[in-house]
Write a protein that holds these residues in place. Structure first.
Motif, PDB file in Angstrom:
ATOM      1  N   ALA A  63       0.831  -1.208   0.000  1.00  0.00           N
ATOM      2  CA  ALA A  63       0.000   0.000   0.000  1.00  0.00           C
ATOM      3  C   ALA A  63       0.866   1.259   0.000  1.00  0.00           C
ATOM      4  CB  ALA A  63      -0.942  -0.017   1.196  1.00  0.00           C
ATOM      5  N   VAL A  64       1.876   1.288   0.857  1.00  0.00           N
ATOM      6  CA  VAL A  64       2.759   2.453   0.930  1.00  0.00           C
ATOM      7  C   VAL A  64       3.467   2.680  -0.412  1.00  0.00           C
ATOM      8  CG1 VAL A  64       4.901   3.314   1.976  1.00  0.00           C
ATOM      9  CG2 VAL A  64       3.105   2.342   3.424  1.00  0.00           C
ATOM     10  N   SER A  65       3.828   1.584  -1.082  1.00  0.00           N
ATOM     11  CA  SER A  65       4.576   1.676  -2.343  1.00  0.00           C
ATOM     12  C   SER A  65       3.674   1.696  -3.572  1.00  0.00           C
ATOM     13  CB  SER A  65       5.533   0.476  -2.453  1.00  0.00           C
ATOM     14  OG  SER A  65       6.365   0.384  -1.322  1.00  0.00           O
ATOM     15  N   TRP A  66       2.366   1.739  -3.387  1.00  0.00           N
ATOM     16  CA  TRP A  66       1.418   1.551  -4.482  1.00  0.00           C
ATOM     17  C   TRP A  66       1.730   2.410  -5.702  1.00  0.00           C
ATOM     18  CZ3 TRP A  66      -2.508  -1.610  -5.904  1.00  0.00           C
ATOM     19  CH2 TRP A  66      -3.328  -1.170  -6.956  1.00  0.00           C
ATOM     20  N   TRP A  67       1.882   3.705  -5.505  1.00  0.00           N
ATOM     21  CA  TRP A  67       2.033   4.612  -6.644  1.00  0.00           C
ATOM     22  C   TRP A  67       3.365   4.400  -7.342  1.00  0.00           C
ATOM     23  CZ3 TRP A  67      -2.290   6.586  -8.249  1.00  0.00           C
ATOM     24  CH2 TRP A  67      -3.324   6.801  -7.332  1.00  0.00           C
ATOM     25  N   ARG A  68       4.425   4.245  -6.576  1.00  0.00           N
ATOM     26  CA  ARG A  68       5.736   4.061  -7.200  1.00  0.00           C
ATOM     27  C   ARG A  68       5.848   2.686  -7.854  1.00  0.00           C
ATOM     28  NH1 ARG A  68      10.459   6.597  -3.484  1.00  0.00           N
ATOM     29  NH2 ARG A  68      11.634   6.107  -5.400  1.00  0.00           N
TER      30      ARG A  68
END
Length: 446
Positions: A63-68
């Motif tokens: 979730a924290v890394s979703w966009w990247r």
């Protein structure tokens, strides 16, 4: 379709904060027909098809890394990824004291590419993961997102069932869902990630500059350039893009035949590109012969004299094509060597065909491994040096002298010929794939 799936059975083990304790599970990760979490339990001396870990830290990392994960590509070949890039793309960053597989995730804008290697046999850890991937796996980006969503939702459902609600994961996932549903927020987060930043980490000044540039050159073009001149670049300022735009260039009016395969969206980028290159050659009545400079440059509306006289004014990490009036383009190549310049203009020709000149899109050529750049490289290679013609010319002689003769005949570089032969399995190499034809883009686990 290549499978990407987390599978798990909830278990009760250990003592920890509720989110971690209640999501202990026997977890497996399937990529195609490979289970990346099959392991040897060192203490029990047993081979297991799943690892006993908590799903919560992994779900949080996803979730924290979703966009990247979804929008930030690999750095260009030769650029070592920074620690923050690795933290957003290597599954080991889930951490929390658990042992995770050595796996790397990076999007090429159409597919999620996954690299994985087995655990080091000498690693002093409680378990050793046994499987890796012989070559990068390519998962359709939508399938990857679906698999991640299902996993995160299953973790949230588990927490809800045991009365552990309003967790950090729940709050973050609600935010991500809201941003994905709102076009303006979605575009903002996407652009941040392409520039190499976590949500809200990029300065307002830089985002304003990037958004203005996006309005000028278009979303598709900036998506190719932002990772080159964003946070991970040695040229960290977006001003470099403006300087390239303002540079002198080669002005021409492209003239290419209508190609039915240009509209195809099936298959991986390099396969589509090869088909288009072959169709273009067929339309030129030159299936296997040498494409001379006059013919190549003429397709872009340029003369050999123009191109021969061209020298870039600065060392750049990208070449562009700027649409003008009356279907004209200003091409700003970055290569000075005749063969490199020839290959680069063939790439821009491929990009022009790929974009079908819709709304006069800007053309971009970089060293990244996005799907668009893979398409260009494959198109240029097949158009300038068709693999069948190359095989006929070499006649099964793959010696250094024969390859030198082929490079002179087709007017291409030795690197390109070797790459074509490797990619088609005609010469052996431990290196495979498109980035940068290596099993791994860099060494994992250090």
């Amino acid at each position: 379709m290549t499978i990407f799936k987390f599978s798990h059975e909830w278990a009760s083990a250990g003592q920890d904060i509720p989110e971690v304790f209640h999501t202990m599970a026997n977890l497996a990760l399937h990529v195609g027909d490979v289970n990346l979490m099959q392991n040897e339990d060192i203490w029990a001396k047993t081979i297991r098809d799943s690892a006993l870990v908590s799903a919560y830290p992994l779900a949080m990392w996803l979730a924290v890394s979703w966009w990247r994960l979804n929008f930030e590509p690999l750095p260009a070949h030769g650029v070592n990824p920074a620690l923050d890039w690795r933290m957003a793309h290597e599954i080991g960053a889930a951490n929390y004291g658990f042992v995770w597989p050595k796996a790397l995730f990076a999007s090429d804008c159409q597919f999620m590419q996954i690299w994985a290697i087995p655990s080091n046999a000498n690693a002093q850890q409680s378990l050793r993961y046994l499987n890796g991937l012989d070559r990068p796996a390519s998962i359709k980006l939508a399938d990857f997102q679906h698999g991640v969503e299902n996993f995160i939702i299953s973790v949230l459902d588990r927490l809800d069932a045991v009365g552990s609600r309003n967790t950090d994961l729940w709050n973050l996932w609600q935010l991500i869902k809201a941003e994905r549903a709102d076009p303006q927020s979605f575009n903002y987060r996407r652009l941040e990630a392409e520039l190499g930043y976590d949500p809200d980490e990029c300065s307002e000044e830089l985002m304003i500059k990037a958004q203005a540039l996006e309005r000028q050159i278009g979303t598709a073009a900036l998506s190719e350039l932002a990772p080159v001149y964003g946070r991970t670049s040695t040229n960290s300022s977006l001003n470099v893009i403006a300087e390239i735009i303002g540079s002198p260039g080669l002005t021409g009016t492209p003239n290419t035949p209508v190609l039915k395969n240009a509209k195809s969206t099936t298959g991986v980028p390099w396969q589509r590109a090869v088909e288009v290159a072959r169709e273009l050659r067929q339309s030129l009545s030159n299936k296997h012969g040498v494409i001379d400079n006059q013919q190549l440059y003429g397709l872009l509306g340029l003369s050999s004299a123009q191109v021969d006289a061209w020298t870039p004014v600065a060392r750049n990490n990208a070449a562009i094509g700027i649409p003008g009036s009356n279907n004209q383009f200003k091409f700003v190549p970055r290569k000075a060597h005749p063969l490199a310049k020839r290959f680069e203009l063939a790439r821009l020709l491929g990009d022009y065909i790929l974009t079908e000149n819709k709304r006069q899109q800007w053309l971009t050529s970089t060293d990244l491994s996005t799907s668009r750049q893979k398409y260009q490289r494959a198109f240029a290679a097949e158009f300038l040096c068709p693999i069948e013609a190359l095989q006929d010319f070499l006649g099964h002689d793959y010696s250094e002298s024969a390859i030198d003769d082929a490079t002179e005949h087709f007017q291409v570089s030795q690197t390109m010929v070797n790459s074509l032969l490797r990619n088609n399995g005609l010469i052996f190499s431990p290196f495979i794939g498109d980035y940068p034809e290596a099993r791994l883009p860099y060494q994992l686990g250090i």
